[in-house]
Design an enzyme around this catalytic site. Structure first.
Site, PDB file in Angstrom:
ATOM      1  N   GLY A  15       0.809  -1.215   0.000  1.00 10.22           N
ATOM      2  CA  GLY A  15       0.000   0.000   0.000  1.00 10.22           C
ATOM      3  C   GLY A  15       0.838   1.259   0.000  1.00 10.22           C
ATOM      4  O   GLY A  15       2.069   1.223   0.180  1.00 10.22           O
ATOM      5  N   ASP A  16       0.176   2.382  -0.296  1.00 12.21           N
ATOM      6  CA  ASP A  16       0.799   3.708  -0.260  1.00 12.21           C
ATOM      7  C   ASP A  16       1.960   3.836  -1.246  1.00 12.21           C
ATOM      8  O   ASP A  16       2.937   4.551  -0.988  1.00 12.21           O
ATOM      9  CB  ASP A  16       1.291   4.037   1.164  1.00 12.21           C
ATOM     10  CG  ASP A  16       0.182   3.873   2.179  1.00 12.21           C
ATOM     11  OD1 ASP A  16      -0.962   4.205   1.852  1.00 12.21           O
ATOM     12  OD2 ASP A  16       0.470   3.404   3.296  1.00 12.21           O
ATOM     13  N   GLY A  20      -2.540   7.135  -6.030  1.00  8.75           N
ATOM     14  CA  GLY A  20      -3.336   8.341  -6.247  1.00  8.75           C
ATOM     15  C   GLY A  20      -2.701   9.267  -7.266  1.00  8.75           C
ATOM     16  O   GLY A  20      -3.367   9.787  -8.166  1.00  8.75           O
ATOM     17  N   HIS A  44      -5.450   8.025  -0.649  1.00 13.19           N
ATOM     18  CA  HIS A  44      -4.734   8.299  -1.901  1.00 13.19           C
ATOM     19  C   HIS A  44      -4.483   9.801  -2.015  1.00 13.19           C
ATOM     20  O   HIS A  44      -5.419  10.594  -1.983  1.00 13.19           O
ATOM     21  CB  HIS A  44      -5.541   7.795  -3.103  1.00 13.19           C
ATOM     22  CG  HIS A  44      -5.698   6.305  -3.107  1.00 13.19           C
ATOM     23  ND1 HIS A  44      -6.385   5.615  -4.064  1.00 13.19           N
ATOM     24  CD2 HIS A  44      -5.222   5.352  -2.245  1.00 13.19           C
ATOM     25  CE1 HIS A  44      -6.327   4.315  -3.804  1.00 13.19           C
ATOM     26  NE2 HIS A  44      -5.647   4.143  -2.697  1.00 13.19           N
ATOM     27  N   PRO A 315       3.307   6.110  11.733  1.00 11.67           N
ATOM     28  CA  PRO A 315       4.575   6.022  11.007  1.00 11.67           C
ATOM     29  C   PRO A 315       4.622   4.708  10.238  1.00 11.67           C
ATOM     30  O   PRO A 315       4.243   3.667  10.771  1.00 11.67           O
ATOM     31  CB  PRO A 315       5.650   6.049  12.106  1.00 11.67           C
ATOM     32  CG  PRO A 315       4.934   5.993  13.399  1.00 11.67           C
ATOM     33  CD  PRO A 315       3.469   6.131  13.183  1.00 11.67           C
TER      34      PRO A 315
HETATM   35  P1  GDP Z   1      -1.447   5.635  -2.371  1.00  7.62           P
HETATM   36  O1  GDP Z   1      -2.227   5.148  -1.211  1.00  7.62           O
HETATM   37  O2  GDP Z   1      -0.819   4.515  -3.142  1.00  7.62           O
HETATM   38  O3  GDP Z   1      -2.208   6.564  -3.271  1.00  7.62           O
HETATM   39  O4  GDP Z   1      -0.235   6.470  -1.762  1.00  7.62           O
HETATM   40  P2  GDP Z   1      -0.325   7.557  -0.558  1.00  7.62           P
HETATM   41  O5  GDP Z   1      -0.938   8.792  -1.074  1.00  7.62           O
HETATM   42  O6  GDP Z   1      -0.902   6.965   0.662  1.00  7.62           O
HETATM   43  O7  GDP Z   1       1.225   7.759  -0.225  1.00  7.62           O
HETATM   44  C1  GDP Z   1       2.139   8.203  -1.165  1.00  7.62           C
HETATM   45  C2  GDP Z   1       2.764   9.489  -0.665  1.00  7.62           C
HETATM   46  O8  GDP Z   1       3.918   9.782  -1.445  1.00  7.62           O
HETATM   47  C3  GDP Z   1       1.877  10.703  -0.803  1.00  7.62           C
HETATM   48  O9  GDP Z   1       2.151  11.597   0.233  1.00  7.62           O
HETATM   49  C4  GDP Z   1       2.279  11.290  -2.150  1.00  7.62           C
HETATM   50  O10 GDP Z   1       2.026  12.679  -2.258  1.00  7.62           O
HETATM   51  C5  GDP Z   1       3.758  11.025  -2.123  1.00  7.62           C
HETATM   52  N1  GDP Z   1       4.405  10.800  -3.422  1.00  7.62           N
HETATM   53  C6  GDP Z   1       3.902  10.209  -4.537  1.00  7.62           C
HETATM   54  N2  GDP Z   1       4.866  10.096  -5.466  1.00  7.62           N
HETATM   55  C7  GDP Z   1       5.996  10.626  -4.932  1.00  7.62           C
HETATM   56  C8  GDP Z   1       7.343  10.743  -5.376  1.00  7.62           C
HETATM   57  O11 GDP Z   1       7.714  10.346  -6.468  1.00  7.62           O
HETATM   58  N3  GDP Z   1       8.236  11.320  -4.513  1.00  7.62           N
HETATM   59  C9  GDP Z   1       7.874  11.758  -3.276  1.00  7.62           C
HETATM   60  N4  GDP Z   1       8.820  12.301  -2.511  1.00  7.62           N
HETATM   61  N5  GDP Z   1       6.614  11.639  -2.817  1.00  7.62           N
HETATM   62  C10 GDP Z   1       5.697  11.062  -3.631  1.00  7.62           C
HETATM   63  P1  IMO Z   2      -3.837   2.562   0.247  1.00  7.04           P
HETATM   64  O1  IMO Z   2      -4.949   2.392  -0.765  1.00  7.04           O
HETATM   65  C1  IMO Z   2      -1.483   0.883   3.563  1.00  7.04           C
HETATM   66  C2  IMO Z   2      -3.389  -2.267   5.941  1.00  7.04           C
HETATM   67  C3  IMO Z   2      -3.584  -1.782   7.359  1.00  7.04           C
HETATM   68  C4  IMO Z   2      -3.509  -3.094   8.097  1.00  7.04           C
HETATM   69  C5  IMO Z   2      -4.206  -4.069   7.151  1.00  7.04           C
HETATM   70  C6  IMO Z   2      -5.662  -4.340   7.463  1.00  7.04           C
HETATM   71  O2  IMO Z   2      -3.744   3.913   0.824  1.00  7.04           O
HETATM   72  O3  IMO Z   2      -2.573   2.013  -0.288  1.00  7.04           O
HETATM   73  P2  IMO Z   2      -7.874  -2.865   7.311  1.00  7.04           P
HETATM   74  O4  IMO Z   2      -8.238  -1.577   7.964  1.00  7.04           O
HETATM   75  O5  IMO Z   2      -7.942  -2.824   5.822  1.00  7.04           O
HETATM   76  O6  IMO Z   2      -8.606  -4.027   7.878  1.00  7.04           O
HETATM   77  O7  IMO Z   2      -6.316  -3.112   7.720  1.00  7.04           O
HETATM   78  O8  IMO Z   2      -4.109  -3.483   5.864  1.00  7.04           O
HETATM   79  N1  IMO Z   2      -3.935  -1.360   4.898  1.00  7.04           N
HETATM   80  C7  IMO Z   2      -3.203  -0.450   4.241  1.00  7.04           C
HETATM   81  N2  IMO Z   2      -1.916  -0.088   4.378  1.00  7.04           N
HETATM   82  N3  IMO Z   2      -2.242   1.486   2.609  1.00  7.04           N
HETATM   83  C8  IMO Z   2      -3.530   1.113   2.445  1.00  7.04           C
HETATM   84  O9  IMO Z   2      -4.317   1.599   1.456  1.00  7.04           O
HETATM   85  C9  IMO Z   2      -4.076   0.128   3.308  1.00  7.04           C
HETATM   86  N4  IMO Z   2      -5.288  -0.445   3.428  1.00  7.04           N
HETATM   87  C10 IMO Z   2      -5.180  -1.350   4.400  1.00  7.04           C
HETATM   88  O10 IMO Z   2      -2.568  -0.896   7.747  1.00  7.04           O
HETATM   89  O11 IMO Z   2      -2.170  -3.509   8.237  1.00  7.04           O
HETATM   90 MG    MG Z   3      -2.342   5.398   0.872  1.00 11.00          MG
END
Ligand code: GDP
Ligand code: IMO
Ligand code: MG
Length: 435
Positions: A15-16, A20, A44, A315
């Protein structure tokens, strides 16, 4: 007829990964953006100029006025969160009206699901003699809402919110059962009031009624009209209920395999699957993480990458890139190309480690991922070390301008995965992208 330009965006790690940002970028080339799984556990982030948007339920394509955004039947929707998200976007000048459709078959996350999620986590962390057995969920009620979908008789769907009588009827059954379960989990709260809940949630239904439709027919109409669809995966492949690091996973099929069940669009409409990966690894919550870096280097990644959860602010655990895990995800997702995100975070490391295989308990070497938490926890990472680069790369927009060692790092990834890297991201903004 369909132009054959449908694309899926799927996370290849835990994830993350930056889904987005890529959905926002690719929205320009698509007509319809659809979420197929998960719920408000997703966070996202989209950055446009100086504006930052955190989307949880609404597809990240919403910032483009002329595009249609769909929350598919596979999503679990918390109406309170959805209304909050709509209002927040509107207050910031983003149009949310007829451009947002929500499946009448998407299941509803109710307040008792969130209570259950938190209570179960609490209980799991306190089992005598067992240590902390909790999953580390986002406490957004995701697991209990999907559980009710599977239980059937206790489930509430978005379409039910439109009919007070049906809603009350269903809630009368559900509340009786949920009350017993919550009290068994040690929740000391007043009994659930089906009448009050029905009134409250029917009011949400009234508010959301203009958006609630049969999205399956809507999507097939779009495909037949030649519209290009962008599927926005939430969570990620290694959190997939069937294919992830079970039981430390979420409760839906968040790999690309969930797209068809979660939208009603069959596989023949899928043309491209872009796998989104970070240039390193992160994980939130519990579960094994073979390439986790608990020392100073992990801190450095967290600081440079600002690795704190978009949904919960926790974190994120940080570590080196695990290509065994990513390659497994590309296999499960049918990935056709890669977007490598957050490469800028790795500037300044003298050396970079990449996990290329695991040493198993019996001392043998394996390049196969192990989608089981207990077994994976016994695997030791085998690393290759590549030289790092010192230059900041946040302003680079052309592949030739990347430092030689950054190019070598990307080449290594591409070769290992046997896939092209079509996008490299060097910062959160749209402009910080190397195509
Ligand atoms: P998602 O859940 O997959 O959409 O990702 P998140 O938004 O939760 O986490 C990604 C984080 O990294 C966000 O704060 C974005 O703004 C940031 N981000 C995305 N691409 C880049 C990159 O290439 N470099 C840096 N430094 N940050 C990025
Ligand atoms: P995005 O779309 C990171 C993780 C939670 C936990 C496990 C189960 O932003 O990438 P839940 O609440 O779904 O039952 O939690 O899955 N988890 C994610 N971790 N990014 C996410 O979504 C997550 N969606 C669920 O941290 O370990
Ligand atoms: Mg995310």
């Amino acid at each position: 007829m369909n132009t054959g330009q449908n694309t899926a965006i799927v996370g290849l790690q835990w994830g993350d990964e930056g889904k987005g940002k890529i959905v926002d970028l690719l929205t320009a080339k698509h007509d319809v953006i659809v979420r197929y799984n998960g719920g408000a556990n997703a966070g996202h982030t989209v950055v446009v100029g100086d504006e930052k948007y955190a989307l949880h339920l609404i597809p990240s394509g919403i910032l483009y006025e002329e595009k249609l955004c769909i929350i598919g039947n596979g999503v679990v929707v918390d109406p309170v969160q959805l209304i909050k998200e709509i209002d927040t976007l509107r207050n910031r000048g983003i149009e949310v009206g007829d451009n947002l459709r929500v499946s009448n078959r998407a299941h509803v996350v109710m307040p008792y699901h969130k209570e259950h999620d938190a209570a179960l986590e609490r209980k799991l962390s306190q089992i005598a003699g067992k240590g902390d057995q909790s999953i580390g969920t986002t406490k957004r009620g995701i697991g209990p809402a999907y559980a009710d979908k599977v239980h059937r008789a206790t489930a509430i769907r978005m379409g039910d919110l439109l009919d007070h009588e049906t809603l009350l009827d269903k809630l009368s059954i559900t509340c009786a059962i949920r009350c017993a379960e919550l009290s068994a989990l040690g929740v000391d709260a007043p009994p659930l009031d089906a009448n009050a809940l029905a009134d409250e949630y029917a009011a949400y239904g009234k508010r959301l009624a203009p958006h609630i439709i049969d999205t399956v027919y809507e999507l097939h109409d779009c495909v037949n009209d030649g519209k290009a669809i962008l599927f926005e995966g939430a969570n990620a492949c290694l959190l997939d209920i069937d294919h992830g690091t079970f039981p430390y996973v979420t409760s839906s099929n968040c790999s690309a395999l969930g797209i068809h069940a979660g939208t009603g669009l069959p596989g023949k409409y899928m043309n491209k699957v872009i796998g989104i990966m970070k240039a390193y690894s992160t994980r939130v919550g519990g579960g094994p993480f073979p390439s986790e870096e608990l020392g100073e280097k992990g801190e450095q990644i967290r600081d440079r990458g600002n690795e704190y959860g978009t949904t919960t602010g926790r974190p994120r655990r940080c570590g080196w890139l695990d290509l065994v895990a990513v390659k497994y995800s590309t296999m499960i997702c049918g990935t056709t190309s890669i977007a490598c995100m957050l490469l800028d975070v790795l500037s300044g490391f003298e050396e970079l480690k990449i996990c290329v295989a695991y040493e198993l308990e019996d001392g043998t070497r394996s390049a196969r991922f192990i989608p089981d938490a207990k077994q994976l926890a016994t695997a030791k990472p085998i690393f290759e070390t590549l030289p790092g680069w010192s230059e900041e790369i946040v302003d680079i927009t052309s592949p030739e301008d990347l430092p030689v060692n950054a190019k070598a790092y990307l080449d290594f990834i591409s070769k290992y995965l046997d896939l092209p890297i079509s996008i490299v991201s060097v910062g959160p903004k749209r402009s910080q992208t190397v195509i």
